[in-house]
Design an enzyme around this catalytic site. Structure first.
Site, PDB file in Angstrom:
ATOM      1  N   TYR A 286       0.843  -1.197   0.000  1.00 40.43           N
ATOM      2  CA  TYR A 286       0.000   0.000   0.000  1.00 40.43           C
ATOM      3  C   TYR A 286       0.883   1.255   0.000  1.00 40.43           C
ATOM      4  CZ  TYR A 286      -3.406   3.458   1.617  1.00 40.43           C
ATOM      5  OH  TYR A 286      -4.201   4.567   1.743  1.00 40.43           O
TER       6      TYR A 286
ATOM      7  N   LYS B 136     -24.206   2.406  20.316  1.00 41.42           N
ATOM      8  CA  LYS B 136     -24.027   3.843  20.546  1.00 41.42           C
ATOM      9  C   LYS B 136     -22.538   4.098  20.775  1.00 41.42           C
ATOM     10  CE  LYS B 136     -25.850   7.786  23.068  1.00 41.42           C
ATOM     11  NZ  LYS B 136     -24.539   8.414  23.302  1.00 41.42           N
TER      12      LYS B 136
ATOM     13  N   CYS C 295       5.298 -13.160  55.899  1.00 40.86           N
ATOM     14  CA  CYS C 295       4.291 -12.097  55.772  1.00 40.86           C
ATOM     15  C   CYS C 295       2.906 -12.725  55.693  1.00 40.86           C
ATOM     16  CB  CYS C 295       4.568 -11.260  54.527  1.00 40.86           C
ATOM     17  SG  CYS C 295       3.346  -9.974  54.219  1.00 40.86           S
TER      18      CYS C 295
END
Length: 696
Positions: A39, A125, A461
Site C-alpha cells: 500500500y 451507541k 508475611c
C-alpha cells in the site's frame, strides 16, 4: 510497433482508484487486501507522479489528506438539517414506554395493525465525537462537529486526514450529508498514550477524550498522526439522486403517496446504501428487532459483548426502521420521536480520592489502592480502585485529595484514570511509597528494571501467606472446595496455618469452631482436603505459587520431569529443555527450589500424605503443539471442559489470538478475538468443529 504506455493522467487515475479500493477494503469492510508495504509503495508512486505533474493534482487525491496550513481558529458551520440529540432510556420501564408511544402513534396513523409489533433497527451507541460530512458532486466539501446542534465547528482539514473517510464517492447524489462518529480504538489509544508519555507530552484520559482532542487540533498534521476512525450512522441533506435511479414513493398514510429524495425506505437499507457508496458503516452488530422485548434482548446481548469490543460504546440506539413511519412520528423539541438511546450504566464517574493504601499480593507485589468517596459506576458502588504501581501514580499525577475519574468496564477491577486538574485543591498531597511492609514490617524493595515494588518477607508475611493459600486452594490448583478467603483469613490470623502443608492437618473438630462453620461444613471441607492428597503433579507445582509459572507451564514441566524430586533438583539448563520454558521461567523455578524453606514445605506435604500423580501423557498427538484460543459460550461444553480435552490431545490453550494461534474456537457472543482471528487468517471452529478435530 510498440504500444504506447499509459499517459500520466491515466496512470494517476489508475493509482488513485487502486488506493481508494484498498482504503474501502481496509476501513469499510475491515478486510485488508494488500500488505502495508505494498500500500505504501502505491502511495509513493502516486506522490512521485503528482510531483512531476502538479497540474493533475486534485483535492480528492489520496495524497491531499494532509498538507493544509495550521489554522488560527475553527470557523463556524450552520447545519442545513439540525444535528439533534436522542432521548435517553436508563431502564426497562423507559424502553417499554417508548415502544408503547411509537406503536400507539403508528396504529393511529393506520401504519401498524393491532396484532403487529414495531420493527426497529438497533445499533451500537459509539462513544466518540459526532461529525457531519458534506459531499457535493461526490467530493468531500465540508466537515463539521455537532456543536449545539444548529452550528458546529469547521474541521474539514482535520477530517481529510482520516484515512477511513473517503474524499470522493462514486454514484453519490449531488448533495449528500453524512452523519457519523469519530473515535479511537482502545488498543490504538493505549499506543498513543505510550508515545505521548515517552515524549513527555500530555496523556489522554480515555479514547473519547483523545479523539476529540485530536480532531480539534489547529494543525492538521498533528491530527494526521493520530489513529482516528470514522463510522457513518445517519444522514442529513440528500439532494439530486443520480440519473437512472428510479423515483421511490413513500406512503406516510393510507392512500397518500409522496415522492422520496432517498433511495431506500428503511433506516437499515440507507446504511447499506451508504456502505455501497464506500463509507465506513459499523454494520457488524446491528440488528432488527420487534417490540420492547426484542429491544431489551438486544441491549442485554450487546452488554455482554461490550468489554470485548475494540472501541468504547456507552449504550445502544433503537430507531424505527421504516422511514415513512419515522416521518409520521416526527420530532419533539431537540430529539426525534422515532429513536431512543438506551444507556449502559456509566463506566466512568468522578469522585474524590480520600487516600492511598497498599495491598500485598501472593508474590509480595505492593499495589497502591485508591480509597474513594463512594461513587456509582459500571453498575456498582465503588469505594476502592487500583492505581497499579508507583510509576503509574507519577505518570498520571494523581494526588490525595484530588477529584479523580474512575473507570470500571465489565468485570474489570475499577481503576483511577486520572485527576481533574482544574478541581485540584491547594492541599493535595503526593503519594510516597512505603519502605516497610504494612503487614509484617519487612523491607519493601523494587528490583532494578521492574515497575512493581515487593515485600521481602515471603511466607513470614501474613498477607502473602493468605494469598498463597487462596491460590493453592483454587480450582486450577488443588481445587479444595470450601476453602475460601474468609476461612483462610481466620486460620492465618489465628496462627493455625503457616504453610500449605498445615492445611492437610486440619480436623473437622477445630474447623467447626470457626465463625460461620458448622459441623457438616467442616466435615465436607476435610473430605475435600483429603481428595486433594493425590493431585496431578502439574496442579501441585502450580499450587506452590512460583513466580512466572502459570497453569500450562506447570503442566508442561511436570510432564517433562515426571516427579517433584526431579523438578526440585533440575538445573536451569535442564529446565530450559522443556518446550516453551525460557530463561525467566527457568530461573524462577531454580531460585524457588534453591530456597531451603520452600523445599521444606514440599517435604512437609509428603509427611502429610500428599503424593502427586505423574501427569498423563496426551491421549493422542493429533493436536500436538497446536495453540487454541477459546471465546464465547459454547452450547454444550464449558470452557474448562473444552480446555481439558484440547490439553488431553496434546494441544495448548492461550488467552489471546496471535499469528501462532492454530485455531480459534468460538461460541455465542464471540467478541474481538473473532475479529482479530479473521484479520490474521486464523481458522475458526465452532464446538462441533472442535469435536470433529478431536475425533469425537
Amino acid at each position: 510497433m510498440a504500444q504506447a504506455g499509459p499517459t500520466p493522467q491515466q496512470a494517476i487515475a489508475r493509482l488513485r482508484a487502486e488506493i481508494e479500493q484498498h482504503n474501502i477494503r481496509y476501513y469499510v469492510h475491515d478486510d485488508p487486501s494488500v500488505p502495508d508495504a505494498e500500500y505504501d509503495a502505491l502511495m509513493r508512486d502516486l506522490q512521485a507522479l503528482e510531483a512531476e505533474h502538479p497540474e493533475l493534482v486534485t483535492p480528492d487525491s489520496p495524497t491531499q489528506r494532509v498538507g493544509a496550513a495550521p489554522l488560527a481558529e475553527f470557523g463556524s458551520v450552520r447545519h442545513a438539517v439540525p444535528m439533534l440529540s436522542l432521548g435517553n432510556a436508563f431502564d426497562e420501564e423507559d424502553v417499554r414506554a417508548f415502544d408503547k408511544r411509537v406503536a400507539d402513534t403508528l396504529r393511529g396513523a393506520g401504519l401498524l395493525g393491532l396484532d403487529q409489533q414495531v420493527e426497529y433497527f438497533c445499533e451500537l451507541k459509539l462513544d466518540g465525537l459526532a461529525i457531519s460530512l458534506c459531499y457535493e458532486e461526490g467530493r468531500l466539501a465540508q466537515a463539521a462537529t455537532r456543536g449545539d446542534g444548529q452550528t458546529g465547528e469547521d474541521v474539514t482539514a482535520n477530517i481529510r486526514t482520516i484515512k477511513g473517510v473517503p474524499l470522493r464517492l462514486h454514484g453519490a447524489p449531488r448533495v449528500l450529508e453524512v452523519r457519523g462518529e469519530v473515535l479511537m480504538n482502545r488498543a490504538e489509544f493505549e499506543r498513543l498514550n505510550r508515545t505521548q508519555a515517552a515524549r513527555g507530552e500530555k496523556v489522554f484520559v480515555n479514547p473519547r477524550n483523545a479523539a476529540a482532542g485530536s480532531l480539534r487540533q489547529l494543525d492538521p498534521r498533528i491530527t494526521a498522526q493520530r489513529p482516528l476512525r470514522f463510522f457513518a450512522y445517519s444522514w442529513g441533506e440528500v439532494h439530486g439522486l443520480p440519473e437512472g435511479m428510479p423515483t421511490r414513493f413513500d406512503e406516510p398514510a393510507p392512500g397518500v403517496r409522496v415522492a422520496s429524495t432517498l433511495p431506500r425506505d428503511t433506516h437499515g437499507g440507507m446504511l447499506d446504501w451508504l456502505a455501497e457508496l464506500g463509507l465506513p458503516v459499523n454494520l457488524r452488530h446491528n440488528h432488527r428487532e420487534r417490540g420492547a422485548d426484542g429491544l431489551l434482548a438486544f441491549y442485554e446481548r450487546i452488554g455482554k459483548l461490550r468489554a470485548d469490543l475494540p472501541y468504547d460504546i456507552d449504550g445502544v440506539v433503537y430507531k424505527v426502521d421504516a422511514l415513512p413511519s419515522q416521518r409520521v412520528l416526527g420530532f419533539v423539541a431537540r430529539a426525534p420521536r422515532f429513536a431512543l438511546a438506551h444507556k449502559f450504566p456509566a463506566e466512568e464517574a468522578v469522585t474524590q480520592l480520600l487516600g492511598i493504601e497498599v495491598q500485598v499480593g501472593r508474590t509480595g507485589a505492593i499495589t497502591p489502592v485508591a480509597r474513594l468517596a463512594p461513587v456509582f459506576v459500571g453498575g456498582v458502588t465503588v469505594t476502592n480502585a487500583t492505581l497499579h504501581n508507583e510509576d503509574e501514580i507519577r505518570r498520571k499525577d494523581v494526588r490525595i485529595g484530588d477529584t479523580v475519574i474512575v473507570r470500571r468496564a465489565g468485570d474489570v477491577i475499577p481503576e483511577v484514570v486520572g485527576p481533574v486538574l482544574e478541581k485540584r485543591p491547594a492541599d493535595a498531597r503526593e503519594f510516597v511509597m512505603l519502605t516497610a511492609c504494612p503487614i509484617c514490617g519487612s523491607a519493601i524493595e523494587r528490583p532494578e528494571g521492574e515497575a512493581i515494588a515487593r515485600c521481602t518477607g515471603g511466607l513470614f508475611c501474613a498477607a502473602q501467606r493468605k494469598q498463597t493459600l487462596l491460590h493453592a486452594a483454587g480450582r486450577k490448583a488443588l481445587d479444595i472446595e470450601g476453602l475460601g478467603e474468609k476461612l483462610i483469613d481466620q486460620l492465618v490470623d489465628a496462627d493455625r496455618v503457616k504453610s500449605l502443608a498445615d492445611i492437610y492437618s486440619l480436623t473437622a473438630f477445630e474447623l467447626a469452631a470457626l465463625e460461620r462453620m458448622g459441623k457438616k461444613s467442616a466435615e465436607n471441607l476435610v473430605a475435600a482436603i483429603d481428595q486433594a492428597r493425590r493431585p496431578a503433579l502439574g496442579r501441585l507445582l502450580f499450587a506452590l505459587g512460583i513466580r512466572h509459572v502459570g497453569e500450562t507451564t506447570a503442566r508442561d514441566v511436570a510432564r517433562h520431569f515426571g516427579s517433584m524430586e526431579r523438578i526440585m533438583d533440575a538445573s536451569e539448563e535442564a529446565l530450559l529443555a522443556v518446550p516453551d520454558v525460557g530463561g525467566v521461567v527457568a530461573g524462577s523455578i531454580r531460585r524457588f527450589f534453591a530456597e531451603p524453606h520452600n523445599r521444606e514445605i514440599v517435604e512437609q506435604l509428603t509427611q502429610q500424605g500428599v503424593h502427586p500423580q505423574a501427569e498423563a501423557e496426551p491421549e493422542g498427538t493429533s493436536l500436538a503443539g497446536k495453540t487454541f484460543v477459546l471465546t464465547g459460550t459454547m452450547p454444550n461444553w464449558t470452557r474448562d471442559e473444552a480446555t481439558r480435552r484440547i490439553l488431553a490431545a496434546g494441544g495448548k490453550v492461550s488467552g489471546s489470538v496471535s499469528k501462532k494461534t492454530a485455531y480459534l474456537v468460538t461460541g455465542e457472543d464471540a467478541g474481538s478475538k473473532l475479529t482479530k482471528a479473521q484479520e490474521l487468517g486464523v481458522p475458526v471452529l465452532d464446538e462441533d468443529g472442535l469435536k470433529a478435530l478431536l475425533g469425537l
